[in-house]
Design an enzyme around this catalytic site. Structure first.
Site, PDB file in Angstrom:
ATOM      1  N   TYR A  72     -28.877  36.972  -1.587  1.00  0.00           N
ATOM      2  CA  TYR A  72     -27.999  35.940  -1.033  1.00  0.00           C
ATOM      3  C   TYR A  72     -27.582  36.253   0.400  1.00  0.00           C
ATOM      4  O   TYR A  72     -27.213  35.356   1.158  1.00  0.00           O
ATOM      5  CB  TYR A  72     -26.732  35.795  -1.887  1.00  0.00           C
ATOM      6  CG  TYR A  72     -26.842  34.804  -3.007  1.00  0.00           C
ATOM      7  CD1 TYR A  72     -27.856  34.910  -3.959  1.00  0.00           C
ATOM      8  CD2 TYR A  72     -25.932  33.756  -3.132  1.00  0.00           C
ATOM      9  CE1 TYR A  72     -27.950  34.000  -5.005  1.00  0.00           C
ATOM     10  CE2 TYR A  72     -26.020  32.850  -4.162  1.00  0.00           C
ATOM     11  CZ  TYR A  72     -27.028  32.972  -5.099  1.00  0.00           C
ATOM     12  OH  TYR A  72     -27.106  32.075  -6.120  1.00  0.00           O
ATOM     13  N   LYS A 120     -35.645  43.798 -12.213  1.00  0.00           N
ATOM     14  CA  LYS A 120     -37.103  43.665 -12.234  1.00  0.00           C
ATOM     15  C   LYS A 120     -37.703  44.947 -11.665  1.00  0.00           C
ATOM     16  O   LYS A 120     -38.423  44.944 -10.657  1.00  0.00           O
ATOM     17  CB  LYS A 120     -37.551  42.428 -11.446  1.00  0.00           C
ATOM     18  CG  LYS A 120     -37.327  41.104 -12.174  1.00  0.00           C
ATOM     19  CD  LYS A 120     -38.271  40.896 -13.358  1.00  0.00           C
ATOM     20  CE  LYS A 120     -39.673  40.565 -12.881  1.00  0.00           C
ATOM     21  NZ  LYS A 120     -40.608  40.437 -14.047  1.00  0.00           N
ATOM     22  N   ASP A 160     -36.534  38.770 -16.795  1.00  0.00           N
ATOM     23  CA  ASP A 160     -37.231  37.640 -17.434  1.00  0.00           C
ATOM     24  C   ASP A 160     -37.129  37.756 -18.957  1.00  0.00           C
ATOM     25  O   ASP A 160     -36.818  36.784 -19.652  1.00  0.00           O
ATOM     26  CB  ASP A 160     -38.693  37.551 -16.963  1.00  0.00           C
ATOM     27  CG  ASP A 160     -39.476  38.842 -17.139  1.00  0.00           C
ATOM     28  OD1 ASP A 160     -38.863  39.905 -17.370  1.00  0.00           O
ATOM     29  OD2 ASP A 160     -40.721  38.792 -17.049  1.00  0.00           O
ATOM     30  N   ASP A 202     -27.012  34.618 -11.182  1.00  0.00           N
ATOM     31  CA  ASP A 202     -26.840  33.176 -10.995  1.00  0.00           C
ATOM     32  C   ASP A 202     -27.639  32.427 -12.068  1.00  0.00           C
ATOM     33  O   ASP A 202     -27.119  31.537 -12.742  1.00  0.00           O
ATOM     34  CB  ASP A 202     -27.314  32.796  -9.585  1.00  0.00           C
ATOM     35  CG  ASP A 202     -27.123  31.322  -9.289  1.00  0.00           C
ATOM     36  OD1 ASP A 202     -26.070  30.777  -9.664  1.00  0.00           O
ATOM     37  OD2 ASP A 202     -28.037  30.713  -8.700  1.00  0.00           O
ATOM     38  N   ASP A 212     -26.181  30.599 -15.922  1.00  0.00           N
ATOM     39  CA  ASP A 212     -26.361  29.190 -16.297  1.00  0.00           C
ATOM     40  C   ASP A 212     -27.020  29.082 -17.671  1.00  0.00           C
ATOM     41  O   ASP A 212     -26.673  28.212 -18.478  1.00  0.00           O
ATOM     42  CB  ASP A 212     -27.220  28.445 -15.262  1.00  0.00           C
ATOM     43  CG  ASP A 212     -26.367  27.748 -14.196  1.00  0.00           C
ATOM     44  OD1 ASP A 212     -25.221  28.186 -13.975  1.00  0.00           O
ATOM     45  OD2 ASP A 212     -26.849  26.770 -13.587  1.00  0.00           O
TER      46      ASP A 212
HETATM   47  C1  IPM Z   1     -22.694  29.675  -8.672  1.00  0.00           C
HETATM   48  C2  IPM Z   1     -23.295  28.610  -7.779  1.00  0.00           C
HETATM   49  C3  IPM Z   1     -23.323  29.115  -6.348  1.00  0.00           C
HETATM   50  C4  IPM Z   1     -24.269  30.292  -6.290  1.00  0.00           C
HETATM   51  C5  IPM Z   1     -23.664  28.076  -5.289  1.00  0.00           C
HETATM   52  C6  IPM Z   1     -22.750  26.874  -5.342  1.00  0.00           C
HETATM   53  C7  IPM Z   1     -23.667  28.667  -3.899  1.00  0.00           C
HETATM   54  O1  IPM Z   1     -24.546  28.244  -8.257  1.00  0.00           O
HETATM   55  O2  IPM Z   1     -21.563  30.101  -8.388  1.00  0.00           O
HETATM   56  O3  IPM Z   1     -23.340  30.062  -9.647  1.00  0.00           O
HETATM   57  O4  IPM Z   1     -25.491  30.135  -6.173  1.00  0.00           O
HETATM   58  O5  IPM Z   1     -23.778  31.418  -6.375  1.00  0.00           O
HETATM   59 MG    MG Z   2     -25.051  29.112 -10.145  1.00  0.00          MG
END
Ligand code: IPM
Ligand code: MG
Length: 368
Positions: free
Chosen positions: A142, A192, A225, A249, A253
């Site tokens: 990042y 990884k 993975d 990240d 999710d």
């Molecule tokens: C998260 C989001 C952020 C990230 C974005 C909005 C920059 O996806 O907090 O997971 O990628 O970290």
């Molecule tokens: Mg995110």
């Protein structure tokens, strides 16, 4: 006397409407529990860009550095998609994370019993799920240099750099081990190491910190993975997962969806202790700004409300009050109150954002 200071940054999309419910809950704590917070508010993301031409002003950044806790809503929307990269709404959030040095991002994925049938996975796979993803938040790809889009041999090349120092890995590993000590005592580190040197270093450092400082914790390593696959196959094998910024990240999710809805998941981003002993801290829902439903009262405020519960626990040392708020949310869900994202039966009217807030406030009243 004030318990401490809070800066609210509602941001864009559904951020402001979810945060309005949090404000009511903060007021409830002042009125009913004698816990008054010193609350201020500022702009972030597209809202800040519209007003000031930047996704975060220096003044707002300074305020964020000086408070005990920042409560962050969400940023972004189609209106800002074509903006120059350097002023995109997301840059406001990334600046806060970097300048406050919030290296440990705690993303719990808990499945509320009332929602177990809502997951895309079978009930027995997710019921009772309680895992914690610790995502490194201030380094890795990042932020690594070099980055950019460059010309090379007559064509463009896009470059980002994955970069981790030993100390960056060690400090987030410690956060994960500390959390595991208060939980089921297990950490799984994901990397990884089979293809990336940064992954080899990651694995070595996590193992060393473990052996030297946390031999009581059960540590395992997994390729990221395979980790994603195991998270969807049998997530209950995990207690704490520690991983880098990008894998974290993605994996958070995935973990979020196990619980039924992205609208349920809070997070805490913590840095080093300040002079008063409290950690630098920002709390935000895992979900984004959901521009498609913004301003219609459809948003689920629970992830933002549970983020405030994490603030009570991690910034203000009010674990009992955090429990109270989490139990109130659990009760409301058990009673069948559902925003649209938590509803799949035809013909049932979903609760609006503020009706969900009403129900949680009523459950808080009932807890007294
Ligand atoms: C998260 C989001 C952020 C990230 C974005 C909005 C920059 O996806 O907090 O997971 O990628 O970290
Ligand atoms: Mg995110």
């Amino acid at each position: 006397m004030s318990v401490g200071s809070i800066l609210i940054l509602p941001g864009d999309g559904i951020g402001p409407e979810a945060m309005a419910e949090v404000r009511r809950i903060i007021d409830w704590y002042g009125d009913k529990r004698g816990l008054a917070f010193d609350v201020s508010e500022d702009l972030v993301g597209g809202a800040a860009y519209d007003a000031h031409g930047t996704p975060l002003t220096d003044a707002a950044m300074d305020k964020a550095q000086s408070v005990d806790a920042v409560l962050f809503g969400a940023v972004g929307g189609p209106k800002y998609d074509t903006l120059d990269f350097s002023v995109k709404p997301e840059r406001g959030l990334l600046r806060l994370r970097k300048e406050m040095d919030l290296f440990a991002n705690l993303r719990p994925a808990q499945c509320f019993d009332a929602l177990a049938d809502f997951s895309s996975l079978k009930r027995d796979v997710v019921a009772g799920l309680d895992i914690m993803i610790v995502r490194e938040l201030t380094s890795g790809i990042y932020y690594g240099e070099p980055r950019g889009i460059f010309e090379e041999n007559g064509e463009r090349v896009g470059i980002n750099t994955q970069r981790y120092t030993e100390s960056e890995i060690a400090r987030v590993a410690r956060s994960a081990f500390e959390l595991a000590r208060k939980r089921a005592g297990k950490v799984c580190s994901m990397d990884k190491a089979n293809v990336m040197e940064s992954g080899i270093l990651w694995r070595e450092v996590v193992q060393t910190v473990h052996d030297e400082e946390y031999p009581d914790i059960e540590l395992s390593h997994m390729y990221a993975d395979a980790g994603g696959m195991q998270l969807t196959r049998w997530p209950k094998q995990f207690d704490v997962i520690v991983t880098d910024n990008l894998f974290g990240d993605l994996l958070s999710d995935v973990a979020a969806m196990l619980t039924g809805s992205l609208g349920m998941l809070p997070s805490a981003s913590l840095g080093a202790p300040m002079a008063n002993g409290r950690p630098k801290a920002l709390y935000e829902p895992v979900h984004g700004s959901a521009p498609d439903i913004a301003g219609q009262g459809k948003a689920n405020p629970i992830a933002t409300i549970l983020s405030f519960a994490m603030a009570l626990r991690y910034s203000f040392d009010l674990g009992d009050e955090a429990d109270r708020l989490e139990k109130a949310v659990e009760k409301v869900l058990a009673d069948g109150v559902r925003t649209a994202d938590l509803l799949n039966e035809e013909g049932k009217m979903p609760a609006t954002t503020s009706q969900m807030g009403d129900a949680i406030l009523a459950a808080l009243d009932a807890s007294l």
